[in-house]
Design a protein around this motif. Structure first.
Motif, PDB file in Angstrom:
ATOM      1  N   LEU A  92      52.403  34.570  35.361  1.00 40.49           N
ATOM      2  CA  LEU A  92      52.210  35.200  34.089  1.00 40.49           C
ATOM      3  C   LEU A  92      51.551  34.123  33.626  1.00 40.49           C
ATOM      4  N   SER A  93      51.057  32.802  34.439  1.00 38.82           N
ATOM      5  CA  SER A  93      50.401  31.998  33.644  1.00 38.82           C
ATOM      6  C   SER A  93      48.683  32.389  32.702  1.00 38.82           C
ATOM      7  N   PRO A  94      48.339  31.515  32.125  1.00 42.08           N
ATOM      8  CA  PRO A  94      46.768  32.175  31.452  1.00 42.08           C
ATOM      9  C   PRO A  94      45.808  32.331  33.033  1.00 42.08           C
ATOM     10  N   SER A  95      46.001  31.005  33.754  1.00 39.31           N
ATOM     11  CA  SER A  95      45.025  30.643  34.709  1.00 39.31           C
ATOM     12  C   SER A  95      45.305  32.236  36.011  1.00 39.31           C
ATOM     13  N   PHE A  96      46.412  32.406  35.923  1.00 41.56           N
ATOM     14  CA  PHE A  96      46.133  33.663  37.511  1.00 41.56           C
ATOM     15  C   PHE A  96      45.614  34.751  36.509  1.00 41.56           C
ATOM     16  N   ILE A  97      46.738  34.980  35.076  1.00 45.15           N
ATOM     17  CA  ILE A  97      46.169  36.004  34.043  1.00 45.15           C
ATOM     18  C   ILE A  97      43.985  35.756  34.195  1.00 45.15           C
ATOM     19  N   ILE A  98      43.694  35.003  33.600  1.00 41.57           N
ATOM     20  CA  ILE A  98      42.385  35.179  33.668  1.00 41.57           C
ATOM     21  C   ILE A  98      41.428  35.867  35.539  1.00 41.57           C
ATOM     22  N   ALA A  99      42.393  34.890  35.960  1.00 40.32           N
ATOM     23  CA  ALA A  99      41.566  34.731  37.293  1.00 40.32           C
ATOM     24  C   ALA A  99      41.333  36.352  37.504  1.00 40.32           C
ATOM     25  N   GLY A 100      42.665  37.370  36.952  1.00 44.78           N
ATOM     26  CA  GLY A 100      43.108  38.561  37.827  1.00 44.78           C
ATOM     27  C   GLY A 100      41.795  39.841  37.202  1.00 44.78           C
ATOM     28  N   VAL A 101      41.576  39.031  35.763  1.00 46.04           N
ATOM     29  CA  VAL A 101      40.703  39.874  34.472  1.00 46.04           C
ATOM     30  C   VAL A 101      39.033  39.325  35.190  1.00 46.04           C
ATOM     31  N   MET A 102      39.008  38.250  36.084  1.00 43.76           N
ATOM     32  CA  MET A 102      37.688  38.079  36.028  1.00 43.76           C
ATOM     33  C   MET A 102      36.953  39.246  37.798  1.00 43.76           C
ATOM     34  N   VAL A 103      38.119  39.310  37.896  1.00 44.88           N
ATOM     35  CA  VAL A 103      37.698  40.040  39.322  1.00 44.88           C
ATOM     36  C   VAL A 103      37.593  41.404  38.660  1.00 44.88           C
ATOM     37  N   PHE A 104      37.873  41.888  37.820  1.00 47.88           N
ATOM     38  CA  PHE A 104      37.376  43.164  37.651  1.00 47.88           C
ATOM     39  C   PHE A 104      36.066  43.040  36.603  1.00 47.88           C
ATOM     40  N   VAL A 105      35.560  42.555  35.868  1.00 49.52           N
ATOM     41  CA  VAL A 105      34.833  41.396  35.076  1.00 49.52           C
ATOM     42  C   VAL A 105      33.889  41.566  35.947  1.00 49.52           C
ATOM     43  N   ASN A 106      33.795  40.926  37.475  1.00 52.38           N
ATOM     44  CA  ASN A 106      32.395  40.546  38.565  1.00 52.38           C
ATOM     45  C   ASN A 106      32.539  41.111  38.782  1.00 52.38           C
ATOM     46  N   HIS A 107      32.934  42.221  38.963  1.00 51.30           N
ATOM     47  CA  HIS A 107      32.938  43.161  39.996  1.00 51.30           C
ATOM     48  C   HIS A 107      31.992  44.749  38.923  1.00 51.30           C
ATOM     49  N   TYR A 108      32.687  44.496  38.126  1.00 50.57           N
ATOM     50  CA  TYR A 108      31.805  45.554  37.142  1.00 50.57           C
ATOM     51  C   TYR A 108      30.491  44.310  36.661  1.00 50.57           C
ATOM     52  N   TYR A 109      29.731  44.032  36.492  1.00 50.40           N
ATOM     53  CA  TYR A 109      28.903  43.434  36.207  1.00 50.40           C
ATOM     54  C   TYR A 109      28.155  43.394  37.651  1.00 50.40           C
ATOM     55  N   ALA A 110      28.360  42.880  38.525  1.00 53.39           N
ATOM     56  CA  ALA A 110      27.682  43.031  40.071  1.00 53.39           C
ATOM     57  C   ALA A 110      27.500  44.541  40.573  1.00 53.39           C
ATOM     58  N   PHE A 111      28.082  45.705  40.224  1.00 50.71           N
ATOM     59  CA  PHE A 111      28.065  46.887  40.326  1.00 50.71           C
ATOM     60  C   PHE A 111      26.625  47.509  39.724  1.00 50.71           C
ATOM     61  N   GLN A 112      27.100  47.207  38.753  1.00 49.45           N
ATOM     62  CA  GLN A 112      25.893  47.465  37.438  1.00 49.45           C
ATOM     63  C   GLN A 112      24.128  46.343  37.792  1.00 49.45           C
ATOM     64  N   TYR A 113      24.311  45.633  38.001  1.00 43.20           N
ATOM     65  CA  TYR A 113      23.141  44.236  38.494  1.00 43.20           C
ATOM     66  C   TYR A 113      22.952  44.760  40.339  1.00 43.20           C
ATOM     67  N   PHE A 114      23.531  45.765  40.838  1.00 41.60           N
ATOM     68  CA  PHE A 114      23.171  45.807  42.182  1.00 41.60           C
ATOM     69  C   PHE A 114      22.451  47.339  41.793  1.00 41.60           C
ATOM     70  N   SER A 115      22.864  48.705  41.437  1.00 38.82           N
ATOM     71  CA  SER A 115      22.208  49.613  40.867  1.00 38.82           C
ATOM     72  C   SER A 115      20.894  49.872  40.382  1.00 38.82           C
ATOM     73  N   THR A 116      21.000  48.714  39.565  1.00 36.24           N
ATOM     74  CA  THR A 116      18.922  48.610  39.193  1.00 36.24           C
ATOM     75  C   THR A 116      18.519  47.629  39.613  1.00 36.24           C
ATOM     76  N   ILE A 117      18.194  47.257  40.702  1.00 40.72           N
ATOM     77  CA  ILE A 117      18.029  45.646  41.140  1.00 40.72           C
ATOM     78  C   ILE A 117      17.961  47.132  43.075  1.00 40.72           C
ATOM     79  N   TYR A 118      17.261  46.711  43.598  1.00 41.91           N
ATOM     80  CA  TYR A 118      17.347  46.891  45.550  1.00 41.91           C
ATOM     81  C   TYR A 118      17.464  45.336  45.434  1.00 41.91           C
TER      82      TYR A 118
END
Length: 196
Positions: A92-118
């Protein structure tokens, strides 16, 4: 047709064996991490620094977008703050919660980038393995470390199969739970066998 059916059976066997190997490997790594928590913290620290260096390399040599690099730096800084709590990481620490959220955010933007650039599949896999998965996976495997750091925090309970086991959570707790169910089922079937 017969060989085609055999190929599907072989594929299923490979999946089963790969899953069992992965489970055994995770259990072993979790046991080693629990045993050597100080060394694990050092390894995770160097993993974070490696991720930062890789992000700098991607910015300089590959001209990755700034938002992707910025997310990587922000996540690495959060991992450094999370490492300061190691091995007593609170879910329940802020660092752990932010890390968990950032996993999803990073994956979303990485998938978005790699779907546009080969990029080749191996290059995409390298990015995800080294920049997205390596450090969060290390923290995930080490979640059960904090349970054995102080002798007063451990509790013992007697299992139904007459073994005293340390009660754990995290990945080792999952494996212990599965092993307990296996022994309970074994005892159940042995008792049924003796009745008949």
């Amino acid at each position: 047709m017969f060989l085609y059916i055999l190929s599907w059976i072989s594929t299923l066997l490979h999946i089963v064996f790969a899953t069992l190997s992965l489970a055994a490997g995770l259990y072993y790594v979790a046991e080693v991490v629990e045993e050597y928590s100080v060394m694990t913290a050092k390894v995770i620290k160097y993993m974070i620094y490696t991720t930062i260096a890789i992000n700098i390399g991607l910015l300089v040599f590959e001209e990755f977008p700034l938002y992707l690099i910025g997310l990587g730096f922000f996540t690495s800084i959060d991992h450094i703050f999370l490492l300061k709590e190691f091995p007593n990481i609170s879910l329940l620490s802020p660092s752990f919660i932010i890390a968990g959220v950032m996993v999803f955010v990073n994956h979303y933007y990485a998938f978005q980038y790699f779907s546009t650039i080969y990029y080749q599949f191996s290059e995409v896999l390298a990015y995800f393995t080294l920049c997205q998965w390596m450090v969060p996976f290390a923290f995930f495997v080490s979640l059960s470390v904090n349970e054995s750091t102080l002798p007063t925090t451990t509790t013992y309970e007697t299992q139904s199969y007459n073994m005293n086991k340390l009660k754990r959570s995290g990945i080792l707790g999952i494996f212990d739970y599965i092993a307990q169910k296996k022994y309970l089922l074994k005892d159940f079937f042995l008792q049924r066998k003796h009745i008949y």
